[in-house]
Design a protein around this motif. Structure first.
Motif, PDB file in Angstrom:
ATOM      1  N   PRO A  34      35.819 -12.695 -12.842  1.00 23.22           N
ATOM      2  CA  PRO A  34      35.705 -11.850 -12.251  1.00 23.22           C
ATOM      3  C   PRO A  34      34.935 -10.640 -12.459  1.00 23.22           C
ATOM      4  O   PRO A  34      34.080 -10.870 -13.524  1.00 23.22           O
ATOM      5  N   PHE A  35      34.355  -9.777 -11.618  1.00 20.15           N
ATOM      6  CA  PHE A  35      33.186  -8.649 -12.179  1.00 20.15           C
ATOM      7  C   PHE A  35      33.758  -7.403 -11.318  1.00 20.15           C
ATOM      8  O   PHE A  35      34.613  -7.454 -10.370  1.00 20.15           O
ATOM      9  N   ALA A  86      32.003  -0.236  -8.320  1.00 18.89           N
ATOM     10  CA  ALA A  86      32.875   1.056  -8.257  1.00 18.89           C
ATOM     11  C   ALA A  86      32.151   1.729  -7.202  1.00 18.89           C
ATOM     12  O   ALA A  86      30.915   1.306  -6.512  1.00 18.89           O
ATOM     13  N   LEU A  87      32.977   2.456  -6.410  1.00 19.90           N
ATOM     14  CA  LEU A  87      32.391   3.507  -5.489  1.00 19.90           C
ATOM     15  C   LEU A  87      32.940   4.825  -6.008  1.00 19.90           C
ATOM     16  O   LEU A  87      33.919   5.086  -6.627  1.00 19.90           O
ATOM     17  N   LYS A  88      32.286   5.907  -5.778  1.00 21.04           N
ATOM     18  CA  LYS A  88      32.357   7.206  -6.300  1.00 21.04           C
ATOM     19  C   LYS A  88      32.013   8.438  -5.399  1.00 21.04           C
ATOM     20  O   LYS A  88      31.048   8.272  -4.675  1.00 21.04           O
ATOM     21  N   CYS A 120      30.821   0.672 -14.725  1.00 13.21           N
ATOM     22  CA  CYS A 120      30.225  -0.687 -14.071  1.00 13.21           C
ATOM     23  C   CYS A 120      29.354  -0.309 -12.748  1.00 13.21           C
ATOM     24  O   CYS A 120      29.112   0.941 -12.446  1.00 13.21           O
ATOM     25  N   PRO A 121      28.595  -1.178 -12.379  1.00 10.08           N
ATOM     26  CA  PRO A 121      27.685  -0.942 -11.414  1.00 10.08           C
ATOM     27  C   PRO A 121      28.361  -0.428 -10.010  1.00 10.08           C
ATOM     28  O   PRO A 121      29.482  -0.855  -9.950  1.00 10.08           O
ATOM     29  N   LEU A 122      27.721   0.097  -9.130  1.00 10.49           N
ATOM     30  CA  LEU A 122      28.272   0.647  -7.873  1.00 10.49           C
ATOM     31  C   LEU A 122      28.176  -0.488  -6.803  1.00 10.49           C
ATOM     32  O   LEU A 122      27.394  -1.564  -6.820  1.00 10.49           O
ATOM     33  N   LEU A 123      29.121  -0.440  -5.850  1.00 11.15           N
ATOM     34  CA  LEU A 123      28.889  -1.575  -5.020  1.00 11.15           C
ATOM     35  C   LEU A 123      27.892  -1.528  -3.754  1.00 11.15           C
ATOM     36  O   LEU A 123      27.598  -0.578  -3.467  1.00 11.15           O
ATOM     37  N   SER A 182      21.302   5.653  -2.150  1.00 14.69           N
ATOM     38  CA  SER A 182      22.202   4.580  -1.901  1.00 14.69           C
ATOM     39  C   SER A 182      23.631   4.758  -2.227  1.00 14.69           C
ATOM     40  O   SER A 182      24.552   3.997  -1.868  1.00 14.69           O
ATOM     41  N   THR A 183      23.802   5.958  -2.860  1.00  9.47           N
ATOM     42  CA  THR A 183      25.039   6.144  -3.513  1.00  9.47           C
ATOM     43  C   THR A 183      26.055   7.012  -2.948  1.00  9.47           C
ATOM     44  O   THR A 183      27.063   7.479  -3.294  1.00  9.47           O
TER      45      THR A 183
END
Lengths: 221, 264
Positions: free
Chosen positions: A190-191, A194-196, A206-209, B72-73
């Motif tokens: 699994p990995f 994130a969304l913020k 962790c990296p953004l989606l 992109s964020t």
């Protein structure tokens, strides 16, 4: 469209909305089923107010039970995996106390108002950190139907007094749903992604989606 | 329902007086929504707000029009409003289907927002099932338009000049020749409801639709957006117009991931 076996079927539309057709094609059986489901959903709450979802706060303060909970950190775990994560690594009866439960019914699951649940039950419970009562946690392992999601949000957030509130949502999605240039077979799973919101200033772990992936249902709501 | 974006502390609602509102109907092939994506992406429109509504299935993702790491964020949700004041254009993009039985309340709230924001006119991009065409509709252009009476007075002449075809009405009871003709837009989602409501509320609305089927609807989106451009002239159309539209980054991987090498 004609299928392999020769019968003609109406192709389902991605657009998802064919209300005219839906209204016309609803047979008497369909209408009956829909009425029964609606009756069942509302019957659960003949004692309380209207609506299909009830949030019952079980904490007692000196004042009236309608007082809002002051909240500065709200962690919501949606789905069985996320709920299990909290049960395994975060929750214990020493530091956390149950302060509320959501009662709901839909065609996929039903929760009860008991706070004594088994991990295999469908439930939606709220906990508070005893050492800092403004930290709230929600474990929602039941499925909240798409027409209940908005209500869930309004009722849960409506009972809170927000004090520079930071919300963290934990959820899981199948790897097969992840859109990426390579095949998902070769991905190390699994990995985490994130969304913020832009108001969230802290470091994300962790990296953004990446586009074009999206999140849906209650975590999105 | 409409929540303006907080831009540098300015919380006042943006002014859409006299603007043209462009929006899609969630319809067969999602052609209207794809066409709107092309408009927003090509004109590099700025997000000015969103709709807070319980009528659409929730979804969220990162900026679908991202062109670089920096932009992109930004989060993006199911119903957002973009604007381009230089062209007096405001666009609503809808990214998810309606929740069951919620499409009527949405239409009502949408039309009352249109009235309260003083938009001059509304252009609805939509589509209809290609397989429901009659013999005459099978020939010629798959594009159609509709105008409410109020807008007919203003731009009806322009449509004649452009040689556009108005959407035909069909018999209420097919097979019986002596019946009333009604508007029928199968697969058009809320198109017919919005149009008939706009007629009765005196809203200037135009509907632009294409007959199509489910499948790879990107070419349909290009055809529809070029059709729109013939009228509104959003981009220069002398040169091949299709090459001028910018495909957004979110259109990647529409038909699935890459294949596992082990397959071969």
């Amino acid at each position: 469209m004609a299928t392999f076996f020769g019968e003609v079927v109406v192709a389902p539309s991605r657009a998802g909305l064919d209300e005219e057709e839906e209204a016309r094609e609803e047979t008497p059986e369909d209408r009956e089923i829909r009425r029964e489901i609606e009756k069942k959903r509302y019957r659960r709450h003949c004692s309380g107010g209207g609506g299909e979802i009830d949030v019952l706060w079980t904490w007692k303060s000196g004042g009236c039970a309608e007082e809002p909970l002051v909240c500065s950190r709200f962690i919501v775990a949606i789905g069985r995996n996320a709920a299990a994560f909290l049960s395994s690594f975060i929750l214990d009866s020493v530091c956390w106390e149950v302060v509320g439960v959501v009662k709901l019914w839909n065609e996929w699951c039903r929760t009860s108002s008991t706070t004594n649940v088994l991990p295999t039950d469908s439930f939606c419970l709220f906990y508070r950190l005893i050492s800092d009562p403004t930290v709230l946690l929600c474990q929602c392992s039941c499925y909240v139907a798409e027409d209940q999601q908005f209500q869930w949000l309004e009722k849960v957030f409506g009972s809170m007094q927000k004090k520079s509130l930071q919300v963290t949502i934990l959820s899981t999605c199948p790897v097969a749903d992840y859109k990426t240039q390579e095949s998902t077979l070769t991905l190390a799973s699994p990995f985490l992604k994130a969304l913020k919101t832009k108001e969230f200033q802290d470091q994300v772990c962790c990296p953004l989606l990446e586009q074009p992936n999206i999140v849906r249902d209650l975590p999105a709501a | 329902m409409f929540i303006p974006c907080d831009r540098g502390g300015d919380c006042a609602a943006p002014d859409f007086k006299g603007f043209t509102l462009l929006l899609p109907a969630v319809s067969v092939g999602n052609v209207g929504q794809l066409a709107i994506d092309l408009v927003i992406s090509t004109l590099d429109m700025t997000k000015v707000g969103y709709f807070y509504t319980d009528c659409l299935v929730p979804m969220v993702g990162n900026n679908p029009y991202a062109t670089a790491e920096e932009n992109s964020t930004e989060l993006s949700i199911n119903a957002e409003v973009y604007s381009l004041p230089s062209k007096k254009l405001v666009v609503l993009q809808i990214r998810s289907p309606f929740i069951k039985n919620k499409y009527r309340p949405f239409c009502e709230t949408l039309l009352s927002w249109v009235k309260s924001s003083n938009c001059a006119r509304v252009v609805l991009l939509s589509s209809s099932h290609a397989y429901q065409r009659d013999d005459e509709q099978l020939l010629g252009t798959p594009l159609r338009y509709l105008l409410t009476p109020d807008l007919e007075k203003a731009v009806g002449g322009r449509m004649q000049e452009l040689n556009w075809k108005e959407m035909e009405k069909v018999a209420a009871y097919p097979g019986i020749s002596d019946t009333d003709k009604v508007l029928h837009i199968p697969g058009g989602g809320i198109t017919k409801l919005l149009f008939t409501e706009s007629c009765s509320k005196g809203i200037q609305m135009a509907v632009l639709l294409k007959f199509c089927s489910e499948g790879d609807n990107i070419p349909d989106a290009f055809v529809l957006v070029n059709y729109l451009n013939e009228w509104l002239q959003l981009i220069r159309s002398e040169v091949n117009p299709s090459s001028q539209w910018k495909i957004p980054s979110s259109w990647r991987l529409l038909f699935g991931n890459g294949l596992p090498p082990a397959l071969f």
